[in-house]
Design an enzyme around this catalytic site. Sequence first.
Site, PDB file in Angstrom:
ATOM      1  N   ASN A  82      20.913  52.883   4.119  1.00 32.51           N
ATOM      2  CA  ASN A  82      21.439  51.791   3.306  1.00 32.51           C
ATOM      3  C   ASN A  82      20.462  50.620   3.330  1.00 32.51           C
ATOM      4  O   ASN A  82      19.681  50.460   4.264  1.00 32.51           O
ATOM      5  CB  ASN A  82      22.793  51.319   3.850  1.00 32.51           C
ATOM      6  CG  ASN A  82      23.893  52.340   3.606  1.00 32.51           C
ATOM      7  OD1 ASN A  82      23.979  52.921   2.529  1.00 32.51           O
ATOM      8  ND2 ASN A  82      24.745  52.560   4.594  1.00 32.51           N
ATOM      9  N   LYS A 139      23.793  49.656  -4.531  1.00 33.55           N
ATOM     10  CA  LYS A 139      24.515  50.094  -3.340  1.00 33.55           C
ATOM     11  C   LYS A 139      24.383  49.057  -2.230  1.00 33.55           C
ATOM     12  O   LYS A 139      25.341  48.804  -1.493  1.00 33.55           O
ATOM     13  CB  LYS A 139      24.013  51.455  -2.852  1.00 33.55           C
ATOM     14  CG  LYS A 139      24.878  51.954  -1.704  1.00 33.55           C
ATOM     15  CD  LYS A 139      24.479  53.260  -1.092  1.00 33.55           C
ATOM     16  CE  LYS A 139      25.435  53.611   0.052  1.00 33.55           C
ATOM     17  NZ  LYS A 139      25.023  54.792   0.818  1.00 33.55           N
TER      18      LYS A 139
END
Length: 306
Positions: free
Chosen positions: A103, A186
């Site tokens: 991430n 994201k």
Amino acid sequence: MRILIVGVGGIGGYFGARLLEKGADVTFLVREKRKQQLQKHGLVVRSIHGDLHVHQPKTILSGEQAETFDVILLSTKAYHLQGAIESIQPYAEENTLILPLLNGIAHMDALKAAFGEHNILGGLCFIETTLDEDGTIIQTSPIHDLVFGELSGEKTDRVRMLEDAFQGTKARITLSDQIQQDMWHKYLFISTLSGVTSLFQAPIGPIRDQEYGLETVRSLLAECGRVMRSVNAPLAGNIEEVQADKIMQMGYNMKSSLQRDMEKGLKTEADHFFKYLLDLGRANNIHTPVIAAIYTNLKIYETSLH
């Protein structure tokens, strides 16, 4: 195509098992304890998409002799990134593709510095998994998506070949022509969800129920969006509203993985997620009080672990 997956955790283990299921040539780079666990139990997946048991997956320990690989898939936590880079360098050559599923964005510079920008693809995944005490991968959500692509957005021969290698996998693996935007989107979403749930130590539903909880969600989205746009991140014009709507529609008891890590007394990716944004904000004179509060909360928590 020879594929090396770093670790056999919830993400790397799940996608690696699905690739093995369809006959791909997959090797896992593991620690000694995980190797012993795999030798005893095999690689086991319990999933709503179908269970899977690979009895003897191929593994190597860091430093063991092995041929180089065509693709190396990274799904480590950010605080393990430097160690992972050092571990995989002997198994990469000039044409090896590095596909990270971490991430955030901060890891991209470290990977480019270690392997050269030409070797780095963009990537991300959407999946909820956990490991039980025997190392079984438990996957209960309908979503098991992996997205990858060239940072330039081109659909080059090499990513077409990788797309072919992934074809037929019992997971949704997609080649994107806008992977940088996908990654920033994201990052925006996960920073907001993990930020508020870790700050309030509550699932998203009770946070939404509170007037100032919902206001905090919107303020955090706005702060992150301003910081990201200050460095010309390729965000869609209405992405904050799109993601606010998505957060409103999430299950009442939904928790972030960051919050779950705190509940387990584990280390967090506070620097990777939030200090990176704070540093960008400071460099561009952007006031970020909500991000600062979230980061401070996480650092106080991490201090308590020592």
